[in-house]
Design a protein around this motif. Structure first.
Motif, PDB file in Angstrom:
ATOM      1  N   MET A   1       0.826  -1.204   0.000  1.00 43.31           N
ATOM      2  CA  MET A   1       0.000   0.000   0.000  1.00 43.31           C
ATOM      3  C   MET A   1       0.866   1.263   0.000  1.00 43.31           C
ATOM      4  O   MET A   1       0.572   2.236  -0.704  1.00 43.31           O
ATOM      5  CB  MET A   1      -0.918  -0.002   1.229  1.00 43.31           C
ATOM      6  CG  MET A   1      -2.015  -1.070   1.191  1.00 43.31           C
ATOM      7  SD  MET A   1      -2.820  -1.295   2.814  1.00 43.31           S
ATOM      8  CE  MET A   1      -3.608   0.309   3.020  1.00 43.31           C
ATOM      9  N   LEU A   2       1.943   1.236   0.783  1.00 41.41           N
ATOM     10  CA  LEU A   2       2.827   2.397   0.863  1.00 41.41           C
ATOM     11  C   LEU A   2       3.544   2.642  -0.455  1.00 41.41           C
ATOM     12  O   LEU A   2       3.704   3.796  -0.885  1.00 41.41           O
ATOM     13  CB  LEU A   2       3.852   2.189   1.983  1.00 41.41           C
ATOM     14  CG  LEU A   2       3.306   2.302   3.410  1.00 41.41           C
ATOM     15  CD1 LEU A   2       4.338   1.816   4.417  1.00 41.41           C
ATOM     16  CD2 LEU A   2       2.888   3.732   3.731  1.00 41.41           C
TER      17      LEU A   2
ATOM     18  N   GLU B   1      -3.025   7.263   4.982  1.00 39.21           N
ATOM     19  CA  GLU B   1      -3.150   8.522   4.253  1.00 39.21           C
ATOM     20  C   GLU B   1      -3.161   9.743   5.166  1.00 39.21           C
ATOM     21  O   GLU B   1      -3.114  10.879   4.685  1.00 39.21           O
ATOM     22  CB  GLU B   1      -4.434   8.495   3.422  1.00 39.21           C
ATOM     23  CG  GLU B   1      -4.427   7.422   2.327  1.00 39.21           C
ATOM     24  CD  GLU B   1      -5.752   7.315   1.606  1.00 39.21           C
ATOM     25  OE1 GLU B   1      -6.738   7.904   2.104  1.00 39.21           O
ATOM     26  OE2 GLU B   1      -5.810   6.658   0.552  1.00 39.21           O
ATOM     27  N   LYS B   2      -3.220   9.512   6.475  1.00 38.67           N
ATOM     28  CA  LYS B   2      -3.394  10.612   7.420  1.00 38.67           C
ATOM     29  C   LYS B   2      -2.199  11.567   7.448  1.00 38.67           C
ATOM     30  O   LYS B   2      -2.345  12.767   7.616  1.00 38.67           O
ATOM     31  CB  LYS B   2      -3.640  10.058   8.822  1.00 38.67           C
ATOM     32  CG  LYS B   2      -3.960  11.105   9.869  1.00 38.67           C
ATOM     33  CD  LYS B   2      -4.468  10.447  11.143  1.00 38.67           C
ATOM     34  CE  LYS B   2      -3.455   9.513  11.760  1.00 38.67           C
ATOM     35  NZ  LYS B   2      -3.923   8.969  13.061  1.00 38.67           N
ATOM     36  N   SER B   3      -0.994  11.041   7.280  1.00 39.09           N
ATOM     37  CA  SER B   3       0.203  11.867   7.383  1.00 39.09           C
ATOM     38  C   SER B   3       0.803  12.113   6.006  1.00 39.09           C
ATOM     39  O   SER B   3       1.122  11.174   5.274  1.00 39.09           O
ATOM     40  CB  SER B   3       1.242  11.169   8.284  1.00 39.09           C
ATOM     41  OG  SER B   3       2.436  11.899   8.309  1.00 39.09           O
TER      42      SER B   3
ATOM     43  N   THR C   1      -6.654  -3.303   4.137  1.00 36.78           N
ATOM     44  CA  THR C   1      -6.900  -2.071   3.391  1.00 36.78           C
ATOM     45  C   THR C   1      -8.031  -1.271   4.032  1.00 36.78           C
ATOM     46  O   THR C   1      -7.930  -0.035   4.183  1.00 36.78           O
ATOM     47  CB  THR C   1      -7.268  -2.391   1.932  1.00 36.78           C
ATOM     48  OG1 THR C   1      -6.180  -3.090   1.321  1.00 36.78           O
ATOM     49  CG2 THR C   1      -7.538  -1.119   1.153  1.00 36.78           C
ATOM     50  N   LYS C   2      -9.082  -1.953   4.441  1.00 39.03           N
ATOM     51  CA  LYS C   2     -10.244  -1.272   5.023  1.00 39.03           C
ATOM     52  C   LYS C   2      -9.886  -0.527   6.303  1.00 39.03           C
ATOM     53  O   LYS C   2     -10.334   0.607   6.516  1.00 39.03           O
ATOM     54  CB  LYS C   2     -11.352  -2.292   5.307  1.00 39.03           C
ATOM     55  CG  LYS C   2     -12.623  -1.673   5.880  1.00 39.03           C
ATOM     56  CD  LYS C   2     -13.714  -2.720   6.040  1.00 39.03           C
ATOM     57  CE  LYS C   2     -14.998  -2.103   6.574  1.00 39.03           C
ATOM     58  NZ  LYS C   2     -16.074  -3.118   6.711  1.00 39.03           N
ATOM     59  N   TYR C   3      -9.073  -1.145   7.146  1.00 39.14           N
ATOM     60  CA  TYR C   3      -8.818  -0.563   8.467  1.00 39.14           C
ATOM     61  C   TYR C   3      -7.470   0.150   8.590  1.00 39.14           C
ATOM     62  O   TYR C   3      -7.191   0.749   9.627  1.00 39.14           O
ATOM     63  CB  TYR C   3      -8.957  -1.640   9.541  1.00 39.14           C
ATOM     64  CG  TYR C   3     -10.376  -2.150   9.628  1.00 39.14           C
ATOM     65  CD1 TYR C   3     -11.405  -1.317  10.067  1.00 39.14           C
ATOM     66  CD2 TYR C   3     -10.706  -3.439   9.224  1.00 39.14           C
ATOM     67  CE1 TYR C   3     -12.715  -1.762  10.122  1.00 39.14           C
ATOM     68  CE2 TYR C   3     -12.017  -3.904   9.284  1.00 39.14           C
ATOM     69  CZ  TYR C   3     -13.017  -3.058   9.726  1.00 39.14           C
ATOM     70  OH  TYR C   3     -14.321  -3.503   9.772  1.00 39.14           O
TER      71      TYR C   3
ATOM     72  N   ASN D   1       6.838   1.141   9.938  1.00 40.46           N
ATOM     73  CA  ASN D   1       7.005   0.873  11.367  1.00 40.46           C
ATOM     74  C   ASN D   1       5.885   1.486  12.196  1.00 40.46           C
ATOM     75  O   ASN D   1       5.403   0.880  13.155  1.00 40.46           O
ATOM     76  CB  ASN D   1       8.358   1.399  11.844  1.00 40.46           C
ATOM     77  CG  ASN D   1       9.522   0.604  11.294  1.00 40.46           C
ATOM     78  OD1 ASN D   1       9.362  -0.550  10.908  1.00 40.46           O
ATOM     79  ND2 ASN D   1      10.691   1.217  11.230  1.00 40.46           N
ATOM     80  N   ALA D   2       5.459   2.677  11.822  1.00 46.92           N
ATOM     81  CA  ALA D   2       4.382   3.343  12.563  1.00 46.92           C
ATOM     82  C   ALA D   2       3.046   2.634  12.370  1.00 46.92           C
ATOM     83  O   ALA D   2       2.217   2.587  13.284  1.00 46.92           O
ATOM     84  CB  ALA D   2       4.266   4.798  12.111  1.00 46.92           C
ATOM     85  N   LEU D   3       2.844   2.053  11.190  1.00 48.06           N
ATOM     86  CA  LEU D   3       1.560   1.435  10.876  1.00 48.06           C
ATOM     87  C   LEU D   3       1.431   0.007  11.392  1.00 48.06           C
ATOM     88  O   LEU D   3       0.310  -0.500  11.526  1.00 48.06           O
ATOM     89  CB  LEU D   3       1.337   1.451   9.360  1.00 48.06           C
ATOM     90  CG  LEU D   3       1.061   2.831   8.760  1.00 48.06           C
ATOM     91  CD1 LEU D   3       1.208   2.796   7.247  1.00 48.06           C
ATOM     92  CD2 LEU D   3      -0.337   3.319   9.147  1.00 48.06           C
ATOM     93  N   VAL D   4       2.542  -0.648  11.672  1.00 50.38           N
ATOM     94  CA  VAL D   4       2.465  -2.037  12.132  1.00 50.38           C
ATOM     95  C   VAL D   4       2.916  -2.185  13.586  1.00 50.38           C
ATOM     96  O   VAL D   4       3.025  -3.298  14.092  1.00 50.38           O
ATOM     97  CB  VAL D   4       3.292  -2.988  11.240  1.00 50.38           C
ATOM     98  CG1 VAL D   4       2.805  -2.914   9.803  1.00 50.38           C
ATOM     99  CG2 VAL D   4       4.783  -2.691  11.319  1.00 50.38           C
TER     100      VAL D   4
END
Length: 225
Positions: free
Chosen positions: A54-55, A144-146, A136-138, A72-75
């Motif tokens: 996704m990234l 996309e927030k940052s 993808t849903k969650y 790292n921030a997302l997982v």
């Protein structure tokens, strides 16, 4: 298995036992392996793969280092626990009475592990695309927030030391308390010539980040004074 949970996951299991295993803490496994731990191992890899993909698509011009910080921030544990709590996984966990009484359902480390195990169960029962759809849903909104890649405290402290030609920060576990299912680590971080800082966390990585943040904050304040 509760149909409401199937609706949350977006998948009806052909093998409900997989999902039950993913939601079973070792305290309720009744001697059957280690509950969700093996699935957690797999789910961590599936999550990493899907989020990395996704990234790559969302930020095609970013270098590997920036993508790694985003990944790292997302997982990390905090994100996984936040997703699990938001979806109400704590209401579906199978956990022993003693651990339940001590608040295991609200433990971020357990919620994080459960989330990874559920991802693995989705993958094993429905394949990669089923797991990818859930992730993808969650995770899309979080991804996309940052607009700028995050910089964690450990990385910032390391850069601070390197800019002053000092050795890299050193981290040491100075204490570990609490039961096995909910340990609390005390970590001390030190940079040569500076007073160290200590912090606690339910995982070593979290405690290291908190300690680094405390030390960096102090060092920056000293520089301004």
């Amino acid at each position: 298995m509760n149909s409401a949970l199937y609706a949350i996951l977006g998948h009806e299991f052909d093998n409900p036992e997989l999902l039950q295993e993913a939601l079973t803490h070792r305290s309720a496994s009744h001697g059957r392996d280690n509950g969700y731990e093996r699935l957690e191992f797999l789910g961590d890899r599936v999550l990493g793969l899907c989020v990395a993909d996704m990234l790559m698509q969302a930020f095609p011009d970013e270098p590997e280092g920036a993508l790694s910080r985003r990944l790292n921030a997302l997982v990390r544990q905090e994100t996984l626990a936040e997703v699990a709590e938001g979806l109400g996984f704590q209401d579906y966990i199978y956990v022993g009475k003693a651990e339940d009484d001590s608040g295991a359902r609200a433990n971020p480390a357990i919620l994080s592990d459960i989330c990874e195990a559920v991802i693995a169960a989705l993958y094993k029962d429905g394949g990669l695309e089923v797991a990818r759809a859930f992730i993808t849903k969650y995770w899309r909104d979080r991804l996309e927030k940052s607009s700028r890649p995050p910089k964690d405290a450990k990385s910032s402290l390391q850069e601070w030391a390197m800019a002053r030609k000092l050795p890299l920060p050193e981290y040491e576990v100075v204490d570990k308390t609490g039961p096995d299912h909910a340990p609390v680590f005390t970590i001390e971080v030190s940079v040569r010539g500076r007073e160290p800082a200590r912090a606690q966390g339910e995982a070593k990585r979290n405690a290291e980040q908190k300690a680094a943040e405390l030390l960096l904050e102090r060092l920056l304040k000293e520089a301004k004074s």
